[in-house]
Design an enzyme around this catalytic site. Structure first.
Site, short mmCIF file in Angstrom:
data_model
loop_
_atom_site.label_atom_id
_atom_site.label_comp_id
_atom_site.label_asym_id
_atom_site.label_seq_id
_atom_site.Cartn_x
_atom_site.Cartn_y
_atom_site.Cartn_z
N HIS A 204 -0.73 12.50 2.35
CA HIS A 204 0.48 11.87 2.87
C HIS A 204 1.77 12.45 2.31
O HIS A 204 2.85 12.03 2.67
CB HIS A 204 0.47 10.36 2.61
CG HIS A 204 0.55 10.00 1.16
ND1 HIS A 204 -0.54 10.02 0.33
CD2 HIS A 204 1.60 9.66 0.38
CE1 HIS A 204 -0.16 9.67 -0.89
NE2 HIS A 204 1.13 9.46 -0.89
N1 UDP Z 1 -5.63 3.84 -1.99
C1 UDP Z 1 -6.19 2.78 -1.28
N2 UDP Z 1 -6.56 2.99 0.01
C2 UDP Z 1 -6.44 4.19 0.64
C3 UDP Z 1 -5.90 5.28 -0.10
C4 UDP Z 1 -5.50 5.07 -1.40
O1 UDP Z 1 -6.31 1.68 -1.82
O2 UDP Z 1 -6.81 4.31 1.81
C5 UDP Z 1 -5.18 3.59 -3.37
C6 UDP Z 1 -5.77 4.51 -4.41
O3 UDP Z 1 -6.99 4.01 -4.88
C7 UDP Z 1 -4.69 4.49 -5.49
C8 UDP Z 1 -3.42 4.35 -4.69
O4 UDP Z 1 -3.79 3.83 -3.43
O5 UDP Z 1 -4.84 3.37 -6.34
C9 UDP Z 1 -2.74 5.68 -4.53
O6 UDP Z 1 -1.70 5.55 -3.65
P1 UDP Z 1 -1.03 6.76 -2.86
O7 UDP Z 1 -2.00 7.84 -2.70
O8 UDP Z 1 -0.41 6.17 -1.65
O9 UDP Z 1 0.19 7.16 -3.80
P2 UDP Z 1 0.41 8.21 -4.98
O10 UDP Z 1 -0.55 7.87 -6.07
O11 UDP Z 1 0.23 9.57 -4.42
O12 UDP Z 1 1.82 7.97 -5.39
#
Ligand code: UDP
Length: 353
Positions: A204
């Protein structure tokens, strides 16, 4: 103490679920949800599953470009913070909600606490990197996931107090371990997958999904993997796939799903052969689950996972991704990012500050 927590997106709900519980045993917390992620899949499910208390205030600011979203958040947040005048503002990670909370607090001279301080990708083209750097400059208490993050803040001469507390996402992963283990078979059955035989993918980041060339390279990469791929689609990615006419190809390349709740996602992560992702949080969770990770970026903030051999940076290079997936998992798995008690240390550090 009265602490106003400003949050707004998926990983922040996960992080706050660990801290809020601890914080509320000793202090008053006021939760302010900016609305950056506001729907059932990206917001409500996390409040329910992880028992995050409902927000006291909802700003309902979503969508629009980065800078105009930030401006709209601040327009609503500044008068609210002025009215509440908490003893501290608490923010997590690296999103627009993080920076809005930081700027709002700074403007009113309210001490700012930043959880997950000191992480750097050293890529200023990423909005997340700019948010981290600016928030760290404004925070009076900088709470770090690792010694390396603390060292980075010292190097930058960040003006706030720096404390290594460990990673609050580790707290959540450990606290939900049994619930996740119990879900195993039923979740795999629901998606028609077999433990250890599929790949789990997420993407994303703006740099990967916004323009057609990069998004097409991502689909191309998925098309050339030799195992079934489950891809829970972030709404931003789904929109871009549709806009760029790539959704049909993506559907042929992977099993597409709606964004998953935390427990379902963690279950599918634990049983995956490997993970392909551009998420920060997922790289860390893959490490904890001892699942090899292939990161669809050229750099990462979570460098320890790369140094230990569990994570390989490939950008959108399909051949590099296939080579990384062919490698056996390392035998050593050193303890990184704390012991599951980071939230306790966050609360103690706030009390002592
Ligand atoms: N996550 C979730 N469902 C999904 C994809 C990710 O619950 O379909 C959780 C994942 O386990 C983690 C968090 O969302 O705890 C990560 O979020 P994201 O990838 O949106 O953000 P980033 O960490 O890149 O800022």
């Amino acid at each position: 103490m009265r602490v106003a927590t400003v949050l707004g997106n998926r990983p922040q709900f996960v992080k706050a679920s660990a801290v809020s519980r601890q914080l509320r045993t000793r202090h008053e917390e006021i939760l302010i949800h900016t609305g950056q992620h506001h729907d059932a899949d990206l917001s409500t499910v996390f409040f329910e599953e992880l028992e995050l208390p409902p927000p006291e205030h909802e700003l309902r600011v979503a969508g629009a470009s980065n800078s105009s979203q930030l401006a709209r958040m601040l327009r609503k947040l500044a008068p609210l913070l002025a009215k509440l005048h908490p003893d501290a503002v608490l923010v997590y990670g690296d999103t627009n909600s993080t920076l809005a909370g930081a700027l709002g607090a700074a403007d009113l001279g309210i001490p700012l606490v930043h959880v997950e301080a000191g992480m750097r990708s050293f890529d200023r083209a990423m909005p997340e990197e700019r948010n981290r750097v600016l928030t760290d400059q404004l925070a009076s208490l900088l709470l770090c996931s690792s010694e390396r993050a603390a060292a980075q803040l010292h190097k930058e001469q960040a003006p706030g107090e720096v404390v290594v507390v460990g990673d609050v996402m580790v707290d959540v992963a450990l606290a939900t371990r049994e619930r996740v283990a119990a879900l195993g078979e039923s979740v795999l059955r629901q998606f028609g997958l077999r433990s250890g035989e599929y790949l789990l993918a997420t993407a994303h980041r703006a740099g990967n999904v916004d323009d057609r060339e990069h998004l097409s390279a991502f689909v191309d990469l998925l098309e050339n993997l030799d195992r079934p791929v489950l891809l829970p689609l972030h709404p931003r990615t789904r929109t871009r796939l549709r806009q760029h006419g790539l959704l049909a190809r993506a559907k042929r390349a992977a099993l597409l799903a709606a964004p998953l709740g935390y427990l379902e996602f963690a279950t599918l992560l634990h049983h995956a052969r490997a993970v392909l992702t551009d998420s920060g949080g997922v790289q860390k969770e893959a490490y904890l689950a001892r699942v090899p990770c292939v990161t669809l970026r050229g750099e990462t903030e979570w460098t320890e996972t790369v140094a230990t051999g569990w994570n390989t940076l490939v950008g959108l290079d399909g051949a590099a991704a296939r080579a990384a997936l062919a490698k056996p998992a390392p035998s050593a798995h050193p303890h990184l990012y704390g012991d599951g008690r980071a939230a306790e240390r966050v609360v103690a550090a706030i009390a002592q500050h």
